[in-house]
Design an enzyme around this catalytic site. Structure first.
Site, short mmCIF file in Angstrom:
data_model
loop_
_atom_site.label_atom_id
_atom_site.label_comp_id
_atom_site.label_asym_id
_atom_site.label_seq_id
_atom_site.Cartn_x
_atom_site.Cartn_y
_atom_site.Cartn_z
N ASP A 16 -10.39 -4.24 -5.95
CA ASP A 16 -10.76 -1.96 -6.49
C ASP A 16 -11.89 -1.63 -5.28
O ASP A 16 -12.04 -2.30 -4.95
CB ASP A 16 -11.03 -1.89 -7.67
CG ASP A 16 -10.79 -0.15 -8.79
OD1 ASP A 16 -10.16 -0.12 -8.08
OD2 ASP A 16 -11.92 -0.18 -9.34
N ASP A 18 -13.49 2.92 -6.34
CA ASP A 18 -14.18 3.36 -7.33
C ASP A 18 -15.08 2.54 -8.02
O ASP A 18 -14.06 2.14 -9.36
CB ASP A 18 -12.60 4.15 -7.95
CG ASP A 18 -12.78 5.30 -6.46
OD1 ASP A 18 -13.67 5.92 -5.49
OD2 ASP A 18 -11.56 5.21 -6.26
#
Length: 238
Positions: A16, A18
């Protein structure tokens, strides 16, 4: 929560972005708090925890519902306000501790690693303005606007696995790094292993479902997952 189940040997890694690699979640928090305050509402961490990992429009709809702003603010208007403020902040996004060391380590040892982010391609470009060289080390990326279903649906991780060369069959040999509950749920639904690195403010009861939970990427021990151990070069990169 960490389980006692023996670790599988990892062959592919999916990240991922953020709140895991880039410290952008603080930007989202401040901007959304400001929008809520304009309407006399409070944007809490309880609400934020429900938004982590969601696609933008899904997060906007949920925010409006939870804040009781139906009829006062449309999801598209919420996003317009949010994106205008975030555009000014994203280019200053900084790497989180341990991110660069891990990405470069995997690349140096030929471990296929990719990015699977709910951010759209425009947001990705702004957030990585000062980190292009590092993010170019990923074999590929899948952004939120390339999939129909957002996390916790597994589509983004399944799509990312299919883009490896050669394509990889989703299994516990694929390791997903995530900071969000929805991302961990998506990894589990995809049949992959997962490590959660949650924000310190995320309620502990939401830090469940992952094979391992770490307070920072700096605490990741590659050899526990059948990956090459860090060496002196990695230590210098920190």
């Amino acid at each position: 929560m960490t389980t006692n189940t023996p670790r599988p040997k990892i062959t592919h890694v999916l990240f991922d972005m953020d709140g895991l690699l880039l410290n952008t979640e603080e930007f989202y928090t401040v901007v959304q708090q400001n929008i809520a305050a304009d309407y006399g509402k409070e944007f809490t961490w309880e609400l934020k925890s429900k938004l982590l990992g969601l696609k933008a429009i899904e997060a906007a709809r949920l925010s409006i519902s939870e804040l009781g702003l139906e009829g006062q603010l449309e999801p598209e208007e919420f996003l317009e306000k949010r994106e205008a403020a975030l555009d000014l902040l994203f280019p200053s996004s900084e790497l989180l501790p341990g991110a660069e060391r891990l990405i470069r380590h995997l690349h140096r040892h030929g471990i296929p690693a990719c990015l699977a982010t709910s951010s759209n391609i425009r947001g990705y470009a702004k957030k990585t303005t000062n980190h292009g060289a590092l993010f170019s080390l990923f074999t590929h990326k899948v952004t939120g606007d390339e999939v129909a279903q957002g996390k916790p649906h597994p589509e983004i991780f399944l799509a990312a696995a299919a883009r490896f060369t050669p394509p990889v069959t989703p299994s516990k040999s694929c390791l997903v790094f995530e900071d969000a509950p929805a991302g961990i749920q998506a990894a589990s639904a995809a049949g992959m292993s997962s490590i959660m690195v949650p924000h310190p403010s995320l309620p502990r009861e939401l830090c469940v479902g992952a094979d391992q939970c770490l307070t920072s990427l700096t605490h990741f021990v590659p050899e526990e997952w059948g990956l090459p151990p860090y060496d002196n070069v990695d230590a210098r990169e920190g």
